[in-house]
Design a protein around this motif. Sequence first.
Motif, PDB file in Angstrom:
ATOM      1  N   PHE A   1      65.507  35.343  27.494  1.00  0.00           N
ATOM      2  CA  PHE A   1      65.793  36.779  28.006  1.00  0.00           C
ATOM      3  C   PHE A   1      65.392  36.562  29.581  1.00  0.00           C
ATOM      4  CE2 PHE A   1      65.063  41.017  29.660  1.00  0.00           C
ATOM      5  CZ  PHE A   1      66.277  41.656  29.457  1.00  0.00           C
ATOM      6  N   LEU A   2      66.338  36.468  30.512  1.00  0.00           N
ATOM      7  CA  LEU A   2      65.839  36.547  31.846  1.00  0.00           C
ATOM      8  C   LEU A   2      66.026  37.826  32.506  1.00  0.00           C
ATOM      9  CD1 LEU A   2      67.255  33.118  32.748  1.00  0.00           C
ATOM     10  CD2 LEU A   2      64.957  33.645  32.638  1.00  0.00           C
ATOM     11  N   ARG A   3      65.414  38.328  33.510  1.00  0.00           N
ATOM     12  CA  ARG A   3      65.346  39.302  34.215  1.00  0.00           C
ATOM     13  C   ARG A   3      66.716  39.073  35.377  1.00  0.00           C
ATOM     14  NH1 ARG A   3      60.606  41.722  37.451  1.00  0.00           N
ATOM     15  NH2 ARG A   3      61.253  40.066  38.958  1.00  0.00           N
ATOM     16  N   LYS A   4      67.614  40.270  35.572  1.00  0.00           N
ATOM     17  CA  LYS A   4      68.703  39.963  36.388  1.00  0.00           C
ATOM     18  C   LYS A   4      68.476  39.114  37.438  1.00  0.00           C
ATOM     19  CE  LYS A   4      71.743  42.251  33.864  1.00  0.00           C
ATOM     20  NZ  LYS A   4      73.029  41.480  33.465  1.00  0.00           N
ATOM     21  N   ASP A   5      67.290  39.446  38.340  1.00  0.00           N
ATOM     22  CA  ASP A   5      67.092  38.682  39.648  1.00  0.00           C
ATOM     23  C   ASP A   5      66.804  37.240  39.284  1.00  0.00           C
ATOM     24  OD1 ASP A   5      64.708  39.679  38.527  1.00  0.00           O
ATOM     25  OD2 ASP A   5      63.631  39.152  40.176  1.00  0.00           O
ATOM     26  N   GLN A   6      66.111  36.997  38.102  1.00  0.00           N
ATOM     27  CA  GLN A   6      65.674  35.682  37.713  1.00  0.00           C
ATOM     28  C   GLN A   6      67.082  34.793  37.421  1.00  0.00           C
ATOM     29  OE1 GLN A   6      63.053  36.606  34.741  1.00  0.00           O
ATOM     30  NE2 GLN A   6      61.336  36.293  35.705  1.00  0.00           N
ATOM     31  N   GLN A   7      67.987  35.503  36.688  1.00  0.00           N
ATOM     32  CA  GLN A   7      69.130  35.050  36.222  1.00  0.00           C
ATOM     33  C   GLN A   7      70.055  34.610  37.530  1.00  0.00           C
ATOM     34  OE1 GLN A   7      71.885  37.622  34.385  1.00  0.00           O
ATOM     35  NE2 GLN A   7      72.959  35.920  33.406  1.00  0.00           N
ATOM     36  N   LYS A   8      70.037  35.540  38.279  1.00  0.00           N
ATOM     37  CA  LYS A   8      71.147  35.392  39.477  1.00  0.00           C
ATOM     38  C   LYS A   8      70.418  34.140  40.298  1.00  0.00           C
ATOM     39  CE  LYS A   8      72.837  37.832  43.567  1.00  0.00           C
ATOM     40  NZ  LYS A   8      72.678  39.199  44.393  1.00  0.00           N
ATOM     41  N   TYR A   9      69.182  34.053  40.615  1.00  0.00           N
ATOM     42  CA  TYR A   9      68.494  33.175  41.254  1.00  0.00           C
ATOM     43  C   TYR A   9      68.856  31.648  40.705  1.00  0.00           C
ATOM     44  CZ  TYR A   9      65.021  29.834  43.316  1.00  0.00           C
ATOM     45  OH  TYR A   9      64.435  28.672  43.813  1.00  0.00           O
ATOM     46  N   LEU A  10      68.564  31.569  39.350  1.00  0.00           N
ATOM     47  CA  LEU A  10      68.564  30.002  38.580  1.00  0.00           C
ATOM     48  C   LEU A  10      70.261  29.807  38.645  1.00  0.00           C
ATOM     49  CD1 LEU A  10      66.508  30.631  35.520  1.00  0.00           C
ATOM     50  CD2 LEU A  10      65.897  29.274  37.428  1.00  0.00           C
ATOM     51  N   CYS A  11      70.936  30.825  38.642  1.00  0.00           N
ATOM     52  CA  CYS A  11      72.568  30.683  38.868  1.00  0.00           C
ATOM     53  C   CYS A  11      72.995  30.154  40.115  1.00  0.00           C
ATOM     54  CB  CYS A  11      73.375  31.589  38.170  1.00  0.00           C
ATOM     55  SG  CYS A  11      73.272  31.822  36.395  1.00  0.00           S
ATOM     56  N   SER A  12      72.202  30.505  40.978  1.00  0.00           N
ATOM     57  CA  SER A  12      72.580  29.976  42.398  1.00  0.00           C
ATOM     58  C   SER A  12      72.093  28.771  42.960  1.00  0.00           C
ATOM     59  CB  SER A  12      71.900  31.083  43.258  1.00  0.00           C
ATOM     60  OG  SER A  12      70.546  30.983  43.548  1.00  0.00           O
ATOM     61  N   LEU A  13      71.364  28.102  41.946  1.00  0.00           N
ATOM     62  CA  LEU A  13      70.910  26.845  42.248  1.00  0.00           C
ATOM     63  C   LEU A  13      71.702  25.603  42.269  1.00  0.00           C
ATOM     64  CD1 LEU A  13      67.243  27.002  40.440  1.00  0.00           C
ATOM     65  CD2 LEU A  13      67.735  27.128  42.891  1.00  0.00           C
ATOM     66  N   PRO A  14      71.886  24.723  43.221  1.00  0.00           N
ATOM     67  CA  PRO A  14      72.619  23.675  43.181  1.00  0.00           C
ATOM     68  C   PRO A  14      72.749  23.021  41.809  1.00  0.00           C
ATOM     69  CG  PRO A  14      71.756  23.754  45.354  1.00  0.00           C
ATOM     70  CD  PRO A  14      71.151  24.585  44.520  1.00  0.00           C
ATOM     71  N   SER A  15      71.513  22.833  41.435  1.00  0.00           N
ATOM     72  CA  SER A  15      71.282  21.895  40.269  1.00  0.00           C
ATOM     73  C   SER A  15      71.798  22.831  38.927  1.00  0.00           C
ATOM     74  CB  SER A  15      69.734  21.426  40.029  1.00  0.00           C
ATOM     75  OG  SER A  15      68.919  22.736  39.958  1.00  0.00           O
ATOM     76  N   ALA A  16      71.977  23.970  39.010  1.00  0.00           N
ATOM     77  CA  ALA A  16      72.422  24.725  37.879  1.00  0.00           C
ATOM     78  C   ALA A  16      73.954  24.135  37.330  1.00  0.00           C
ATOM     79  CB  ALA A  16      72.523  26.057  38.122  1.00  0.00           C
ATOM     80  N   LYS A  17      73.905  22.982  36.828  1.00  0.00           N
ATOM     81  CA  LYS A  17      75.156  22.392  36.029  1.00  0.00           C
ATOM     82  C   LYS A  17      74.747  21.482  35.058  1.00  0.00           C
ATOM     83  CE  LYS A  17      74.622  18.831  39.610  1.00  0.00           C
ATOM     84  NZ  LYS A  17      75.426  18.309  40.884  1.00  0.00           N
ATOM     85  N   GLY A  18      75.754  20.891  34.483  1.00  0.00           N
ATOM     86  CA  GLY A  18      75.699  20.015  33.417  1.00  0.00           C
ATOM     87  C   GLY A  18      75.492  20.417  32.021  1.00  0.00           C
ATOM     88  N   THR A  19      75.104  19.262  31.341  1.00  0.00           N
ATOM     89  CA  THR A  19      75.067  19.576  29.739  1.00  0.00           C
ATOM     90  C   THR A  19      73.889  19.171  29.298  1.00  0.00           C
ATOM     91  OG1 THR A  19      77.526  19.735  29.583  1.00  0.00           O
ATOM     92  CG2 THR A  19      76.201  19.352  27.486  1.00  0.00           C
ATOM     93  N   ASN A  20      73.290  19.951  28.175  1.00  0.00           N
ATOM     94  CA  ASN A  20      72.110  19.345  27.769  1.00  0.00           C
ATOM     95  C   ASN A  20      72.401  18.317  26.710  1.00  0.00           C
ATOM     96  OD1 ASN A  20      69.840  19.523  25.498  1.00  0.00           O
ATOM     97  ND2 ASN A  20      68.666  20.509  27.413  1.00  0.00           N
ATOM     98  N   PRO A  21      71.728  17.008  26.826  1.00  0.00           N
ATOM     99  CA  PRO A  21      72.227  15.977  26.176  1.00  0.00           C
ATOM    100  C   PRO A  21      71.636  16.086  24.656  1.00  0.00           C
ATOM    101  CG  PRO A  21      70.200  15.387  27.392  1.00  0.00           C
ATOM    102  CD  PRO A  21      70.562  16.991  28.007  1.00  0.00           C
ATOM    103  N   THR A  22      70.698  17.050  24.406  1.00  0.00           N
ATOM    104  CA  THR A  22      70.120  17.236  23.119  1.00  0.00           C
ATOM    105  C   THR A  22      70.876  18.278  22.305  1.00  0.00           C
ATOM    106  OG1 THR A  22      67.947  16.679  23.769  1.00  0.00           O
ATOM    107  CG2 THR A  22      68.121  18.010  21.721  1.00  0.00           C
ATOM    108  N   THR A  23      71.085  19.539  22.975  1.00  0.00           N
ATOM    109  CA  THR A  23      72.117  20.634  22.206  1.00  0.00           C
ATOM    110  C   THR A  23      73.433  20.813  22.471  1.00  0.00           C
ATOM    111  OG1 THR A  23      71.400  22.134  23.908  1.00  0.00           O
ATOM    112  CG2 THR A  23      69.843  21.807  22.338  1.00  0.00           C
ATOM    113  N   GLY A  24      73.808  20.070  23.596  1.00  0.00           N
ATOM    114  CA  GLY A  24      75.287  19.956  23.784  1.00  0.00           C
ATOM    115  C   GLY A  24      75.626  21.148  24.524  1.00  0.00           C
ATOM    116  N   ILE A  25      74.870  21.996  24.943  1.00  0.00           N
ATOM    117  CA  ILE A  25      74.970  23.325  25.660  1.00  0.00           C
ATOM    118  C   ILE A  25      75.086  23.095  27.179  1.00  0.00           C
ATOM    119  CG2 ILE A  25      74.461  25.777  25.926  1.00  0.00           C
ATOM    120  CD1 ILE A  25      75.204  24.995  23.055  1.00  0.00           C
TER     121      ILE A  25
END
Length: 224
Positions: free
Chosen positions: A190-214
């Motif tokens: 659970f992330l606060r809205k501003d934390q979620q927005k910030y993380l989603c805005s990062l250029p590195s917010a992409k890809g798939t986790n190699p362990t979980t497939g998410i």
Amino acid sequence: HEGAAFSTTANVGWTKCHTTKLDATTDDNINLGNAFAAGMLAATLALSSPVQTFAATVEKDLGATAGSNAKITTGGASTLQSGRTIAITRGVNLDRADFGGQNLKGVAFQQSIVRDANFKGANLVGSSFFDATVDGSDFEGADMSLANVEMAQFNRANLKNAVLHEMYVSGSTLFEGVADIEGSDWSDTFLRKDQQKYLCSLPSAKGTNPTTGIDTRDSLMCKD
């Protein structure tokens, strides 16, 4: 007068006897105080090289359940960890420590300085970084499921491919300046809205986790 002389003699004997006992008690107290001071000094000297001391005692396969890993066995700083037996490094400076690939399950780094440390591929399930500074530390591929990162700060930290499932995050957890979150899985955290927005805005917010497939953006519930 003979009675008085006897009384005086008796009193003198009583006084000498009790003076001797008091002297002995005082000596015991002094010895006890010296022993306590020596113990405190030894403990202080033992912490003079905390990185080497703690890193050397981490048993690779047992996490906090290993006796040698538990410098102190007690509850965590957060109610999230109440009732658990965890090894604690509270307040210890662990800058540039190498914990890569180690089993640190349940270990608490709460209120510690852990900058530029290596946690790459480490098992940090249920660990605590409560109020810890982990600036520049490498968590690539680490499993931080159920970890407590309340009030922690992740400036320059690498979270690439990390499993961050169901972490405990507070509004005071600082992700600003995080270096990389590509492939990280934030499912059920659970992330606060501003934390979620910030993380989603990062250029590195992409890809798939190699362990979980998410997918990272799916786990953050980013609005694309």
